[in-house]
Design a protein around this motif. Structure first.
Motif, mmCIF file in Angstrom:
data_model
loop_
_atom_site.group_PDB
_atom_site.id
_atom_site.type_symbol
_atom_site.label_atom_id
_atom_site.label_comp_id
_atom_site.label_asym_id
_atom_site.label_seq_id
_atom_site.Cartn_x
_atom_site.Cartn_y
_atom_site.Cartn_z
ATOM 1 N N THR A 1 -19.656 36.005 12.728
ATOM 2 C CA THR A 1 -19.435 36.848 13.897
ATOM 3 C C THR A 1 -19.808 36.084 15.174
ATOM 4 O O THR A 1 -20.681 35.211 15.141
ATOM 5 C CB THR A 1 -20.252 38.155 13.785
ATOM 6 N N ASN A 2 -19.120 36.391 16.256
ATOM 7 C CA ASN A 2 -19.401 35.827 17.591
ATOM 8 C C ASN A 2 -19.048 34.352 17.782
ATOM 9 O O ASN A 2 -19.493 33.743 18.749
ATOM 10 C CB ASN A 2 -20.880 36.033 17.966
ATOM 11 N N THR A 3 -18.270 33.775 16.884
ATOM 12 C CA THR A 3 -17.943 32.354 17.035
ATOM 13 C C THR A 3 -16.710 32.124 17.917
ATOM 14 O O THR A 3 -16.430 31.001 18.311
ATOM 15 C CB THR A 3 -17.688 31.696 15.659
ATOM 16 N N GLY A 4 -15.942 33.206 18.194
ATOM 17 C CA GLY A 4 -14.788 33.063 19.084
ATOM 18 C C GLY A 4 -13.441 33.220 18.405
ATOM 19 O O GLY A 4 -12.417 32.772 18.932
ATOM 20 N N LYS A 5 -13.411 33.896 17.263
ATOM 21 C CA LYS A 5 -12.139 34.079 16.543
ATOM 22 C C LYS A 5 -11.139 34.890 17.364
ATOM 23 O O LYS A 5 -9.964 34.519 17.479
ATOM 24 C CB LYS A 5 -12.386 34.803 15.197
ATOM 25 N N THR A 6 -11.623 36.001 17.943
ATOM 26 C CA THR A 6 -10.700 36.848 18.701
ATOM 27 C C THR A 6 -10.259 36.159 19.993
ATOM 28 O O THR A 6 -9.113 36.301 20.421
ATOM 29 C CB THR A 6 -11.346 38.224 18.982
ATOM 30 N N THR A 7 -11.165 35.373 20.586
ATOM 31 C CA THR A 7 -10.790 34.620 21.794
ATOM 32 C C THR A 7 -9.670 33.630 21.432
ATOM 33 O O THR A 7 -8.680 33.508 22.168
ATOM 34 C CB THR A 7 -12.019 33.870 22.349
ATOM 35 N N ASP B 1 -16.861 23.542 25.333
ATOM 36 C CA ASP B 1 -17.127 23.462 26.778
ATOM 37 C C ASP B 1 -18.623 23.560 27.068
ATOM 38 O O ASP B 1 -19.059 23.253 28.173
ATOM 39 C CB ASP B 1 -16.361 24.583 27.493
ATOM 40 N N GLY C 1 -15.758 39.490 11.754
ATOM 41 C CA GLY C 1 -16.687 38.395 11.498
ATOM 42 C C GLY C 1 -17.516 38.600 10.244
ATOM 43 O O GLY C 1 -17.750 39.718 9.798
ATOM 44 N N ALA D 1 -11.713 27.755 22.852
ATOM 45 C CA ALA D 1 -10.764 28.866 22.861
ATOM 46 C C ALA D 1 -10.765 29.543 24.216
ATOM 47 O O ALA D 1 -9.725 29.986 24.715
ATOM 48 C CB ALA D 1 -11.126 29.866 21.761
ATOM 49 N N GLU D 2 -11.961 29.595 24.831
ATOM 50 C CA GLU D 2 -12.072 30.250 26.133
ATOM 51 C C GLU D 2 -11.281 29.498 27.208
ATOM 52 O O GLU D 2 -10.631 30.101 28.053
ATOM 53 C CB GLU D 2 -13.537 30.352 26.529
ATOM 54 N N LYS E 1 -16.222 26.374 21.239
ATOM 55 C CA LYS E 1 -17.168 26.398 22.380
ATOM 56 C C LYS E 1 -17.580 24.982 22.793
ATOM 57 O O LYS E 1 -18.729 24.745 23.173
ATOM 58 C CB LYS E 1 -18.393 27.276 22.078
ATOM 59 N N PHE F 1 -20.003 41.580 15.468
ATOM 60 C CA PHE F 1 -19.049 42.482 14.793
ATOM 61 C C PHE F 1 -18.205 43.316 15.757
ATOM 62 O O PHE F 1 -18.053 44.522 15.589
ATOM 63 C CB PHE F 1 -19.785 43.386 13.782
ATOM 64 N N THR F 2 -17.681 42.667 16.769
ATOM 65 C CA THR F 2 -16.807 43.344 17.733
ATOM 66 C C THR F 2 -15.505 43.748 17.057
ATOM 67 O O THR F 2 -15.029 44.867 17.230
ATOM 68 C CB THR F 2 -16.496 42.400 18.915
ATOM 69 N N THR F 3 -14.924 42.820 16.304
ATOM 70 C CA THR F 3 -13.652 43.103 15.643
ATOM 71 C C THR F 3 -13.927 43.945 14.397
ATOM 72 O O THR F 3 -14.676 43.528 13.517
ATOM 73 C CB THR F 3 -12.948 41.789 15.255
HETATM 74 N N1 LIG Z 1 -18.309 29.076 26.161
HETATM 75 C C1 LIG Z 1 -17.433 29.590 25.305
HETATM 76 N N2 LIG Z 1 -17.562 30.858 24.895
HETATM 77 C C2 LIG Z 1 -16.650 31.335 24.028
HETATM 78 C C3 LIG Z 1 -15.567 30.543 23.545
HETATM 79 N N3 LIG Z 1 -14.826 31.289 22.697
HETATM 80 C C4 LIG Z 1 -15.429 32.507 22.654
HETATM 81 N N4 LIG Z 1 -16.522 32.549 23.457
HETATM 82 C C5 LIG Z 1 -17.436 33.693 23.698
HETATM 83 O O1 LIG Z 1 -18.082 34.049 22.472
HETATM 84 C C6 LIG Z 1 -18.288 35.461 22.383
HETATM 85 C C7 LIG Z 1 -17.677 35.996 21.108
HETATM 86 O O2 LIG Z 1 -16.263 35.858 21.178
HETATM 87 P P1 LIG Z 1 -15.268 36.668 20.224
HETATM 88 O O3 LIG Z 1 -13.940 36.078 20.424
HETATM 89 O O4 LIG Z 1 -15.443 38.120 20.426
HETATM 90 O O5 LIG Z 1 -15.887 36.243 18.812
HETATM 91 P P2 LIG Z 1 -15.462 36.739 17.336
HETATM 92 O O6 LIG Z 1 -15.662 35.561 16.447
HETATM 93 O O7 LIG Z 1 -14.120 37.349 17.358
HETATM 94 O O8 LIG Z 1 -16.582 37.830 17.041
HETATM 95 P P3 LIG Z 1 -16.521 39.054 15.951
HETATM 96 O O9 LIG Z 1 -15.287 39.831 16.184
HETATM 97 O O10 LIG Z 1 -17.767 39.815 16.232
HETATM 98 O O11 LIG Z 1 -16.584 38.390 14.626
HETATM 99 C C8 LIG Z 1 -17.661 36.037 23.652
HETATM 100 O O12 LIG Z 1 -18.670 36.221 24.622
HETATM 101 C C9 LIG Z 1 -16.665 34.959 24.083
HETATM 102 O O13 LIG Z 1 -16.393 34.985 25.469
HETATM 103 C C10 LIG Z 1 -15.469 29.187 24.024
HETATM 104 O O14 LIG Z 1 -14.557 28.409 23.684
HETATM 105 N N5 LIG Z 1 -16.432 28.778 24.895
#
Ligand SMILES: Nc1nc2c(ncn2[C@@H]2O[C@H](COP(=O)(O)OP(=O)(O)OP(=O)(O)O)[C@@H](O)[C@H]2O)c(=O)[nH]1
Ligand SMILES: [Mg+2]
Length: 407
Positions: free
Chosen positions: A11-17, A229, A82, A254-255, A227, A34-36
Protein backbone atom coordinates in the motif's frame (compact mmCIF):
# COMPACT_ATOMS: atom_id res chain seq x y z
CA UNK A 1 -6.01 -11.07 -27.60
CA UNK A 2 -5.54 -7.98 -25.52
CA UNK A 3 -2.49 -7.91 -23.30
CA UNK A 4 -3.33 -7.30 -19.65
CA UNK A 5 -0.93 -5.77 -17.11
CA UNK A 6 -1.59 -5.87 -13.36
CA UNK A 7 -0.17 -3.38 -10.83
CA UNK A 8 0.58 -4.94 -7.47
CA UNK A 9 2.58 -3.91 -4.43
CA UNK A 10 2.52 -2.68 -0.89
CA UNK A 11 0.00 0.00 0.00
CA UNK A 12 1.05 3.63 -0.64
CA UNK A 13 3.79 2.83 -3.15
CA UNK A 14 2.09 4.73 -6.01
CA UNK A 15 0.16 2.10 -7.97
CA UNK A 16 -2.88 4.30 -8.52
CA UNK A 17 -0.67 7.28 -9.41
CA UNK A 18 1.00 5.07 -12.04
CA UNK A 19 -2.41 3.89 -13.24
CA UNK A 20 -3.74 7.46 -13.52
CA UNK A 21 -0.63 8.57 -15.40
CA UNK A 22 -0.87 5.63 -17.80
CA UNK A 23 -4.61 5.96 -18.45
CA UNK A 24 -5.31 9.64 -17.65
CA UNK A 25 -8.06 8.57 -15.29
CA UNK A 26 -8.85 10.15 -11.94
CA UNK A 27 -8.85 7.18 -9.55
CA UNK A 28 -8.39 8.23 -5.93
CA UNK A 29 -4.83 8.73 -4.69
CA UNK A 30 -3.96 9.58 -1.10
CA UNK A 31 -1.34 9.30 1.63
CA UNK A 32 -3.58 6.97 3.65
CA UNK A 33 -2.90 3.24 3.51
CA UNK A 34 -5.40 1.15 1.50
CA UNK A 35 -6.90 4.00 -0.51
CA UNK A 36 -7.81 1.72 -3.40
CA UNK A 37 -10.66 -0.54 -2.28
CA UNK A 38 -11.67 -2.12 -5.59
CA UNK A 39 -9.55 -2.80 -8.68
CA UNK A 40 -9.46 0.01 -11.27
CA UNK A 41 -9.51 -1.02 -14.92
CA UNK A 42 -8.19 1.11 -17.75
CA UNK A 43 -6.51 1.24 -21.13
CA UNK A 44 -2.97 2.31 -21.76
CA UNK A 45 -0.71 1.86 -24.79
CA UNK A 46 2.39 -0.07 -25.75
CA UNK A 47 4.39 2.06 -28.19
CA UNK A 48 6.46 0.78 -31.10
CA UNK A 49 7.92 2.52 -34.18
CA UNK A 50 5.20 2.27 -36.85
CA UNK A 51 5.97 0.77 -40.27
CA UNK A 52 4.26 3.75 -41.95
CA UNK A 53 7.58 5.63 -42.08
CA UNK A 54 9.39 2.73 -43.76
CA UNK A 55 6.65 2.37 -46.39
CA UNK A 56 6.31 6.12 -46.63
CA UNK A 57 2.51 6.09 -46.37
CA UNK A 58 -0.06 8.03 -44.42
CA UNK A 59 -1.90 5.44 -42.32
CA UNK A 60 -5.49 5.30 -41.04
CA UNK A 61 -5.24 3.25 -37.84
CA UNK A 62 -8.42 1.63 -36.53
CA UNK A 63 -7.53 -0.68 -33.65
CA UNK A 64 -4.63 1.52 -32.50
CA UNK A 65 -3.23 5.06 -32.87
CA UNK A 66 -0.28 6.45 -34.79
CA UNK A 67 1.40 9.46 -33.18
CA UNK A 68 4.37 11.04 -34.97
CA UNK A 69 5.33 7.72 -36.55
CA UNK A 70 4.85 5.68 -33.38
CA UNK A 71 2.11 3.07 -33.19
CA UNK A 72 0.21 3.10 -29.88
CA UNK A 73 -1.40 -0.29 -29.29
CA UNK A 74 -4.04 -0.59 -26.55
CA UNK A 75 -3.15 -2.64 -23.49
CA UNK A 76 -5.39 -3.29 -20.50
CA UNK A 77 -4.09 -2.18 -17.13
CA UNK A 78 -5.48 -3.11 -13.70
CA UNK A 79 -4.68 -1.17 -10.53
CA UNK A 80 -5.12 -3.36 -7.48
CA UNK A 81 -5.73 -2.60 -3.82
CA UNK A 82 -2.46 -2.47 -1.88
CA UNK A 83 -0.98 -5.39 -0.01
CA UNK A 84 0.67 -5.54 3.37
CA UNK A 85 2.70 -8.14 5.25
CA UNK A 86 0.21 -10.62 6.68
CA UNK A 87 -2.33 -10.03 3.90
CA UNK A 88 -2.68 -13.76 3.27
CA UNK A 89 -4.01 -14.09 6.82
CA UNK A 90 -6.55 -11.33 6.26
CA UNK A 91 -4.60 -8.15 6.96
CA UNK A 92 -5.52 -5.19 4.73
CA UNK A 93 -7.66 -5.72 1.64
CA UNK A 94 -5.37 -6.66 -1.17
CA UNK A 95 -5.29 -10.39 -0.73
CA UNK A 96 -8.85 -10.99 -1.85
CA UNK A 97 -8.01 -9.38 -5.18
CA UNK A 98 -5.04 -11.55 -6.03
CA UNK A 99 -7.34 -13.72 -8.11
CA UNK A 100 -7.95 -10.58 -10.21
CA UNK A 101 -4.19 -9.96 -10.44
CA UNK A 102 -3.75 -13.54 -11.57
CA UNK A 103 -5.75 -12.77 -14.71
CA UNK A 104 -2.99 -10.44 -15.93
CA UNK A 105 -0.40 -11.56 -18.50
CA UNK A 106 2.32 -9.59 -16.74
CA UNK A 107 2.65 -7.98 -13.33
CA UNK A 108 4.36 -4.73 -12.40
CA UNK A 109 5.39 -4.90 -8.75
CA UNK A 110 5.50 -1.28 -7.56
CA UNK A 111 7.99 -0.52 -4.76
CA UNK A 112 8.51 2.81 -2.98
CA UNK A 113 12.22 3.24 -3.64
CA UNK A 114 12.37 6.39 -1.53
CA UNK A 115 11.57 4.37 1.57
CA UNK A 116 8.67 6.63 2.60
CA UNK A 117 6.34 3.82 3.65
CA UNK A 118 6.69 2.12 7.04
CA UNK A 119 5.98 -1.49 7.91
CA UNK A 120 2.31 -0.81 8.51
CA UNK A 121 1.95 0.94 5.17
CA UNK A 122 1.82 4.49 6.54
CA UNK A 123 3.74 7.35 4.95
CA UNK A 124 6.73 8.01 7.16
CA UNK A 125 9.89 10.09 7.09
CA UNK A 126 11.59 9.64 3.74
CA UNK A 127 14.38 7.05 3.92
CA UNK A 128 13.02 5.28 7.00
CA UNK A 129 11.31 2.50 5.07
CA UNK A 130 13.09 -0.52 3.56
CA UNK A 131 12.06 -1.06 -0.08
CA UNK A 132 13.94 -4.34 -0.45
CA UNK A 133 12.26 -5.82 2.64
CA UNK A 134 8.93 -4.51 1.29
CA UNK A 135 9.51 -6.34 -1.97
CA UNK A 136 10.29 -9.63 -0.22
CA UNK A 137 7.29 -9.23 2.11
CA UNK A 138 4.89 -8.79 -0.79
CA UNK A 139 6.45 -11.67 -2.77
CA UNK A 140 5.90 -13.81 0.31
CA UNK A 141 2.22 -12.79 0.34
CA UNK A 142 1.85 -13.92 -3.28
CA UNK A 143 3.48 -17.25 -2.49
CA UNK A 144 1.26 -17.75 0.58
CA UNK A 145 -1.81 -16.92 -1.48
CA UNK A 146 -0.89 -19.57 -4.05
CA UNK A 147 -0.01 -22.13 -1.38
CA UNK A 148 -3.38 -21.68 0.23
CA UNK A 149 -5.12 -22.01 -3.09
CA UNK A 150 -3.39 -25.34 -3.70
CA UNK A 151 -3.99 -26.38 -0.11
CA UNK A 152 -7.71 -25.79 -0.44
CA UNK A 153 -7.78 -28.15 -3.40
CA UNK A 154 -5.72 -30.83 -1.70
CA UNK A 155 -8.58 -33.22 -0.90
CA UNK A 156 -9.85 -33.02 -4.42
CA UNK A 157 -6.39 -33.51 -5.86
CA UNK A 158 -5.73 -36.56 -3.69
CA UNK A 159 -9.11 -38.01 -4.63
CA UNK A 160 -8.39 -37.55 -8.33
CA UNK A 161 -4.94 -39.06 -7.96
CA UNK A 162 -6.46 -42.12 -6.29
CA UNK A 163 -8.87 -42.40 -9.19
CA UNK A 164 -5.84 -42.67 -11.48
CA UNK A 165 -5.78 -39.15 -12.90
CA UNK A 166 -2.36 -37.56 -13.46
CA UNK A 167 -1.04 -35.00 -11.00
CA UNK A 168 -0.28 -32.30 -13.57
CA UNK A 169 -3.67 -32.66 -15.20
CA UNK A 170 -5.45 -32.59 -11.84
CA UNK A 171 -3.62 -29.52 -10.57
CA UNK A 172 -3.97 -27.70 -13.90
CA UNK A 173 -7.71 -28.21 -13.67
CA UNK A 174 -7.74 -26.84 -10.13
CA UNK A 175 -5.70 -23.76 -11.08
CA UNK A 176 -7.11 -22.87 -14.48
CA UNK A 177 -9.15 -20.08 -12.88
CA UNK A 178 -5.93 -18.26 -12.03
CA UNK A 179 -4.42 -18.86 -15.47
CA UNK A 180 -1.90 -21.49 -14.42
CA UNK A 181 -1.49 -24.17 -17.06
CA UNK A 182 -0.16 -27.72 -17.23
CA UNK A 183 3.00 -26.36 -18.88
CA UNK A 184 3.57 -24.01 -15.92
CA UNK A 185 3.11 -26.90 -13.49
CA UNK A 186 5.50 -29.11 -15.49
CA UNK A 187 8.11 -26.34 -15.42
CA UNK A 188 7.74 -25.79 -11.67
CA UNK A 189 8.07 -29.54 -11.02
CA UNK A 190 11.19 -29.69 -13.15
CA UNK A 191 12.78 -26.60 -11.55
CA UNK A 192 12.12 -27.80 -8.01
CA UNK A 193 13.11 -31.40 -8.66
CA UNK A 194 9.74 -32.51 -7.27
CA UNK A 195 8.62 -34.39 -10.34
CA UNK A 196 7.87 -37.98 -9.44
CA UNK A 197 7.67 -37.20 -5.71
CA UNK A 198 4.36 -38.09 -4.13
CA UNK A 199 2.29 -34.94 -3.65
CA UNK A 200 0.76 -36.06 -0.33
CA UNK A 201 4.23 -36.55 1.07
CA UNK A 202 5.66 -33.12 0.18
CA UNK A 203 6.94 -31.28 3.23
CA UNK A 204 5.78 -27.72 4.03
CA UNK A 205 9.10 -26.51 2.68
CA UNK A 206 8.56 -28.38 -0.56
CA UNK A 207 5.02 -27.01 -0.84
CA UNK A 208 6.46 -23.55 -0.54
CA UNK A 209 9.34 -24.11 -2.94
CA UNK A 210 6.85 -25.40 -5.48
CA UNK A 211 4.51 -22.41 -5.02
CA UNK A 212 7.46 -20.02 -5.43
CA UNK A 213 8.55 -21.59 -8.70
CA UNK A 214 5.01 -21.89 -9.97
CA UNK A 215 4.50 -18.18 -9.36
CA UNK A 216 7.79 -17.35 -11.08
CA UNK A 217 7.03 -19.31 -14.24
CA UNK A 218 3.32 -18.44 -14.52
CA UNK A 219 3.29 -14.74 -13.60
CA UNK A 220 6.06 -12.81 -15.37
CA UNK A 221 6.95 -9.72 -13.36
CA UNK A 222 9.02 -6.56 -13.48
CA UNK A 223 9.86 -4.35 -10.53
CA UNK A 224 9.06 -0.65 -10.63
CA UNK A 225 11.25 1.40 -8.28
CA UNK A 226 8.89 4.34 -7.85
CA UNK A 227 9.25 7.82 -6.29
CA UNK A 228 12.70 8.29 -7.85
CA UNK A 229 12.11 12.06 -7.63
CA UNK A 230 12.76 11.85 -3.88
CA UNK A 231 16.31 12.21 -2.57
CA UNK A 232 16.56 8.91 -0.74
CA UNK A 233 15.55 6.84 -3.76
CA UNK A 234 18.87 6.75 -5.65
CA UNK A 235 20.73 4.55 -3.18
CA UNK A 236 17.74 2.25 -2.68
CA UNK A 237 17.32 1.84 -6.42
CA UNK A 238 20.88 0.54 -6.68
CA UNK A 239 20.26 -1.93 -3.86
CA UNK A 240 17.06 -3.15 -5.53
CA UNK A 241 18.69 -3.49 -8.96
CA UNK A 242 21.82 -5.20 -7.64
CA UNK A 243 19.95 -7.59 -5.34
CA UNK A 244 16.91 -8.53 -7.42
CA UNK A 245 19.03 -9.78 -10.29
CA UNK A 246 16.37 -12.15 -11.60
CA UNK A 247 14.08 -9.20 -12.38
CA UNK A 248 14.23 -6.12 -14.55
CA UNK A 249 14.09 -3.18 -12.13
CA UNK A 250 12.90 0.09 -13.62
CA UNK A 251 13.38 3.48 -11.96
CA UNK A 252 10.28 5.68 -12.21
CA UNK A 253 8.43 8.69 -10.95
CA UNK A 254 4.74 8.06 -11.48
CA UNK A 255 3.98 11.47 -10.00
CA UNK A 256 6.23 13.25 -12.53
CA UNK A 257 4.59 11.39 -15.41
CA UNK A 258 1.14 12.24 -14.07
CA UNK A 259 2.08 15.93 -13.81
CA UNK A 260 3.43 15.94 -17.38
CA UNK A 261 0.42 14.17 -18.90
CA UNK A 262 -1.98 16.49 -17.08
CA UNK A 263 0.03 19.48 -18.32
CA UNK A 264 -0.30 18.11 -21.86
CA UNK A 265 -4.07 17.78 -21.38
CA UNK A 266 -4.24 21.44 -20.37
CA UNK A 267 -2.12 22.45 -23.34
CA UNK A 268 0.76 23.76 -21.20
CA UNK A 269 3.45 21.51 -22.57
CA UNK A 270 4.22 19.29 -25.53
CA UNK A 271 5.41 15.89 -24.37
CA UNK A 272 5.29 12.41 -25.85
CA UNK A 273 5.16 9.69 -23.17
CA UNK A 274 8.47 7.88 -22.90
CA UNK A 275 10.43 10.75 -24.40
CA UNK A 276 13.35 12.33 -22.67
CA UNK A 277 12.18 15.90 -22.89
CA UNK A 278 9.15 18.15 -22.97
CA UNK A 279 8.58 21.65 -24.29
CA UNK A 280 6.62 24.40 -22.60
CA UNK A 281 4.07 25.68 -25.10
CA UNK A 282 3.38 29.06 -23.56
CA UNK A 283 5.43 30.26 -20.60
CA UNK A 284 2.91 32.96 -19.79
CA UNK A 285 0.17 30.40 -19.03
CA UNK A 286 2.09 28.82 -16.17
CA UNK A 287 1.82 29.86 -12.54
CA UNK A 288 5.17 30.14 -10.73
CA UNK A 289 4.35 26.85 -8.89
CA UNK A 290 3.66 25.03 -12.12
CA UNK A 291 6.87 26.33 -13.62
CA UNK A 292 8.80 25.21 -10.54
CA UNK A 293 7.24 21.74 -10.69
CA UNK A 294 8.18 21.38 -14.35
CA UNK A 295 11.74 22.57 -13.68
CA UNK A 296 11.96 20.00 -10.90
CA UNK A 297 10.80 17.22 -13.21
CA UNK A 298 13.31 18.33 -15.83
CA UNK A 299 16.30 18.29 -13.50
CA UNK A 300 15.45 15.59 -10.94
CA UNK A 301 13.64 13.05 -13.10
CA UNK A 302 14.31 13.50 -16.81
CA UNK A 303 17.81 14.88 -16.21
CA UNK A 304 18.91 11.95 -14.07
CA UNK A 305 16.94 8.99 -15.37
CA UNK A 306 16.15 10.26 -18.88
CA UNK A 307 12.48 9.39 -18.56
CA UNK A 308 9.75 9.11 -15.92
CA UNK A 309 9.70 5.33 -16.36
CA UNK A 310 5.94 4.94 -16.74
CA UNK A 311 5.75 4.43 -20.50
CA UNK A 312 9.11 2.67 -20.40
CA UNK A 313 7.81 0.14 -17.84
CA UNK A 314 4.76 -0.62 -19.98
CA UNK A 315 6.92 -1.11 -23.05
CA UNK A 316 9.40 -3.29 -21.16
CA UNK A 317 6.53 -5.41 -19.80
CA UNK A 318 5.00 -5.92 -23.25
CA UNK A 319 8.06 -6.19 -25.48
CA UNK A 320 10.92 -7.41 -23.25
CA UNK A 321 9.19 -9.40 -20.51
CA UNK A 322 6.42 -10.94 -22.62
CA UNK A 323 8.44 -10.74 -25.85
CA UNK A 324 5.46 -9.54 -27.89
CA UNK A 325 5.91 -8.60 -31.53
CA UNK A 326 3.80 -6.14 -33.53
CA UNK A 327 2.24 -7.46 -36.71
CA UNK A 328 0.28 -5.45 -39.29
CA UNK A 329 -2.30 -7.49 -41.22
CA UNK A 330 -3.61 -5.89 -44.42
CA UNK A 331 -6.07 -7.06 -47.03
CA UNK A 332 -4.55 -5.45 -50.10
CA UNK A 333 -0.76 -5.98 -50.23
CA UNK A 334 -0.31 -3.29 -52.91
CA UNK A 335 -2.19 -0.54 -51.11
CA UNK A 336 -1.42 -1.82 -47.58
CA UNK A 337 -5.08 -1.34 -46.83
CA UNK A 338 -8.17 -3.11 -45.56
CA UNK A 339 -11.29 -3.66 -47.66
CA UNK A 340 -12.43 -0.08 -47.06
CA UNK A 341 -9.14 1.50 -48.11
CA UNK A 342 -7.78 2.20 -44.62
CA UNK A 343 -3.99 2.08 -44.81
CA UNK A 344 -2.27 -0.09 -42.17
CA UNK A 345 -5.52 -0.23 -40.18
CA UNK A 346 -4.53 -2.69 -37.48
CA UNK A 347 -1.53 -3.56 -35.35
CA UNK A 348 -1.65 -6.82 -33.38
CA UNK A 349 0.49 -7.71 -30.40
CA UNK A 350 1.48 -11.35 -30.86
CA UNK A 351 3.23 -13.58 -28.29
CA UNK A 352 6.63 -15.08 -29.14
CA UNK A 353 6.59 -17.99 -31.59
CA UNK A 354 3.15 -17.08 -32.95
CA UNK A 355 2.51 -18.27 -36.48
CA UNK A 356 0.53 -17.07 -39.49
CA UNK A 357 -2.17 -19.49 -38.34
CA UNK A 358 -2.28 -17.80 -34.90
CA UNK A 359 -2.60 -14.41 -36.55
CA UNK A 360 -5.44 -15.61 -38.76
CA UNK A 361 -7.24 -16.91 -35.68
CA UNK A 362 -6.65 -13.65 -33.80
CA UNK A 363 -8.31 -11.75 -36.65
CA UNK A 364 -11.22 -14.12 -37.14
CA UNK A 365 -11.77 -17.85 -36.64
CA UNK A 366 -13.36 -18.01 -40.11
CA UNK A 367 -10.14 -16.73 -41.65
CA UNK A 368 -8.18 -19.50 -39.95
CA UNK A 369 -10.50 -22.26 -41.21
CA UNK A 370 -9.70 -21.72 -44.87
CA UNK A 371 -6.13 -20.48 -44.40
CA UNK A 372 -3.86 -20.98 -47.44
CA UNK A 373 -0.83 -18.76 -46.78
CA UNK A 374 0.15 -15.16 -46.04
CA UNK A 375 1.80 -12.75 -48.45
CA UNK A 376 4.82 -11.02 -46.95
CA UNK A 377 4.21 -7.49 -48.19
CA UNK A 378 7.91 -6.50 -48.18
CA UNK A 379 9.11 -9.37 -50.36
CA UNK A 380 6.02 -10.89 -52.00
CA UNK A 381 6.95 -14.26 -50.49
CA UNK A 382 4.12 -16.67 -49.72
CA UNK A 383 4.52 -17.64 -46.06
CA UNK A 384 3.08 -20.98 -44.90
CA UNK A 385 0.66 -21.30 -41.97
CA UNK A 386 3.39 -22.38 -39.58
CA UNK A 387 5.70 -19.45 -40.43
CA UNK A 388 6.76 -17.77 -37.20
CA UNK A 389 5.80 -14.11 -37.19
CA UNK A 390 8.54 -11.51 -36.83
CA UNK A 391 8.21 -8.11 -35.18
CA UNK A 392 6.87 -5.48 -37.63
CA UNK A 393 5.82 -8.03 -40.24
CA UNK A 394 3.23 -6.65 -42.68
CA UNK A 395 1.18 -9.56 -43.98
CA UNK A 396 -1.83 -10.22 -46.13
CA UNK A 397 -3.60 -13.43 -45.22
CA UNK A 398 -5.01 -15.46 -48.07
CA UNK A 399 -7.84 -17.79 -47.13
CA UNK A 400 -10.66 -19.57 -48.93
CA UNK A 401 -12.94 -18.18 -46.25
CA UNK A 402 -11.75 -14.61 -46.44
CA UNK A 403 -13.35 -12.43 -43.82
CA UNK A 404 -13.73 -9.23 -45.80
CA UNK A 405 -14.93 -6.76 -43.24
CA UNK A 406 -11.86 -7.11 -41.04
CA UNK A 407 -8.78 -7.40 -43.24
N1 LIG B 1 7.23 11.79 -4.56
C1 LIG B 1 6.43 10.91 -5.15
N2 LIG B 1 5.27 10.57 -4.57
C2 LIG B 1 4.49 9.68 -5.20
C3 LIG B 1 4.84 9.10 -6.45
N3 LIG B 1 3.87 8.25 -6.83
C4 LIG B 1 2.93 8.30 -5.85
N4 LIG B 1 3.29 9.16 -4.86
C5 LIG B 1 2.53 9.51 -3.63
O1 LIG B 1 2.39 8.34 -2.82
C6 LIG B 1 1.13 8.33 -2.14
C7 LIG B 1 0.39 7.05 -2.44
O2 LIG B 1 0.03 7.03 -3.82
P1 LIG B 1 -1.10 6.07 -4.41
O3 LIG B 1 -1.00 6.16 -5.87
O4 LIG B 1 -2.39 6.35 -3.76
O5 LIG B 1 -0.52 4.67 -3.87
P2 LIG B 1 -1.17 3.20 -4.00
O6 LIG B 1 -0.02 2.27 -4.15
O7 LIG B 1 -2.21 3.18 -5.05
O8 LIG B 1 -1.82 3.02 -2.56
P3 LIG B 1 -3.02 1.99 -2.12
O9 LIG B 1 -4.17 2.19 -3.03
O10 LIG B 1 -3.30 2.38 -0.71
O11 LIG B 1 -2.41 0.64 -2.20
C8 LIG B 1 0.41 9.59 -2.62
O12 LIG B 1 0.61 10.62 -1.67
C9 LIG B 1 1.09 9.91 -3.95
O13 LIG B 1 1.01 11.28 -4.29
C10 LIG B 1 6.10 9.50 -7.04
O14 LIG B 1 6.50 9.07 -8.14
N5 LIG B 1 6.83 10.40 -6.34
MG1 LIG C 1 -4.20 2.73 -4.96
Amino acid sequence: MTVRIGLIGKTNTGKTTFFNAATLQYAEVSTYPFTTKQPNYGTTYAISPCVCREFNVKDNPRNSLCVDGYRHIPVEIIDLPGLIKGAWAGKGLGNQFLAVASQADALIHVVDASGSVDEEGRITEMGKGNPLADFYDIQEELVMWLMRLIDRQEDKIVRNLKAGKGFVETLAEALQGVKISAAHIEAALRLTGLRGEEFEKWTMLEDKKFAEKLLEVSKPMIVLANKMDLETAGANFEILRDTLTSYMVIPASAEAELALRRAVQKGFVKYIPGEEDFRIVDESKLTPEQRKALEFIESRVLGEYMRTGVQFAINVAVFKLLGMGVVYPVSDPAKLSDGSGNVLPDAYLMPPNSTVKDLARAIHTELEKGLLYAVDVRTGLHLPGDYRLKDRDVLSIVSTTRHRSKT
